[in-house]
Design an enzyme around this catalytic site. Structure first.
Site, PDB file in Angstrom:
ATOM      1  N   TYR A 150       3.477  -0.451  11.126  1.00 50.38           N
ATOM      2  CA  TYR A 150       4.067  -1.786  10.947  1.00 50.38           C
ATOM      3  C   TYR A 150       3.869  -2.278   9.510  1.00 50.38           C
ATOM      4  CZ  TYR A 150       5.085  -6.677  12.208  1.00 50.38           C
ATOM      5  OH  TYR A 150       5.613  -7.946  12.296  1.00 50.38           O
ATOM      6  N   LYS A 154       6.905  -3.046   6.777  1.00 48.76           N
ATOM      7  CA  LYS A 154       7.082  -4.370   6.186  1.00 48.76           C
ATOM      8  C   LYS A 154       6.891  -4.342   4.669  1.00 48.76           C
ATOM      9  CE  LYS A 154       8.021  -6.511  10.018  1.00 48.76           C
ATOM     10  NZ  LYS A 154       9.409  -6.939  10.294  1.00 48.76           N
TER      11      LYS A 154
END
Length: 239
Positions: A150, A154
């Protein structure tokens, strides 16, 4: 009336963004993947409040399906405000992370950004006005244990947005990222209790989806015309 597309618009933060953009006078296209009923419910709230909206469903990781859906939407005119909010978690410590967990998270956040944004860029350029806001996470700035996938997705989104901002700046199109910290949505239930939040967040509370939506709405407005290529975190002074 400008047309705005919010991917992942049926979730907690996404729904708040949709409602705020509609309150600002935009026609809001509320996107969902499998939860079209939730997107319809958000549209119903928007219309009941006097706004304008519609719901749409497609998988942002499916390039062909996304292109087909966007082509249909563009028949009604250009989309000048794009909020890339779709994203998923699949957490595990890195030694135990599966290839599927890595691929699924990167696919939605990063490949989904390309699949949605690229087809909308040329029509937006022709209008010489546009706002692209990528919803990221504090994890993309600081990293987070159990979220290597994640955080990587990002952080890559931050770099992609900065590069795209350079390409589009001369046409009055801004590209920014908003990186929330701990926000009170269904996604954090069972992850952070009140005591944990007080320890982690100097303001000693979780942020509200509406607070994120206010920031996004500002970046999507004429008032933010000189802000581009930025990553703005909203996190209660966590960093």
């Amino acid at each position: 009336m400008k047309r705005a597309l919010v991917t992942g618009g049926s979730g907690g933060i996404g729904a708040a963004i949709c409602k705020r953009l509609a309150a600002d006078g935009h026609h809001v296209i509320v996107h969902a993947n499998r939860s079209l009923g939730k997107a319809d419910a958000v549209v119903a709230e928007i219309v009941a409040a006097g706004g304008s909206g519609e719901a749409v469903s497609f998988d942002v990781t499916d390039r062909a399906a996304t292109a087909a859906a966007l082509t249909a939407l563009l028949e009604a005119g250009p989309i000048q405000i794009l909020i890339n909010n779709a994203g998923i978690h699949s957490d595990a410590v890195f030694p135990g992370m599966s290839g599927e967990q890595w691929d699924s998270v990167v696919d939605v956040s990063l490949n989904g950004f390309f699949n949605v944004t690229q087809p909308l860029t040329m029509p937006m350029l022709r209008t010489r006005w546009g706002r692209i806001v990528n919803i990221s996470s504090i994890a993309g700035i600081t990293g987070n244990r159990g979220q290597v996938n994640y955080s990587a997705a990002k952080a890559a989104l931050h770099a992609a947005g900065k590069s795209l901002a350079l390409e589009l700046a001369s046409r009055n199109i801004t590209v920014n990222a908003v990186a929330p910290g701990i926000i009170a949505t269904d996604m954090i239930e069972g992850t952070f209790d009140a005591d944990a939040i007080k320890k982690l967040v100097p303001m000693q509370r979780a942020g509200q989806p509406e607070e994120v939506a206010d920031l996004v709405a500002f970046l999507a407005s004429d008032r933010a015309a000189y802000i581009s290529g930025q990553v703005i975190s909203i996190n209660g002074a966590m960093i």
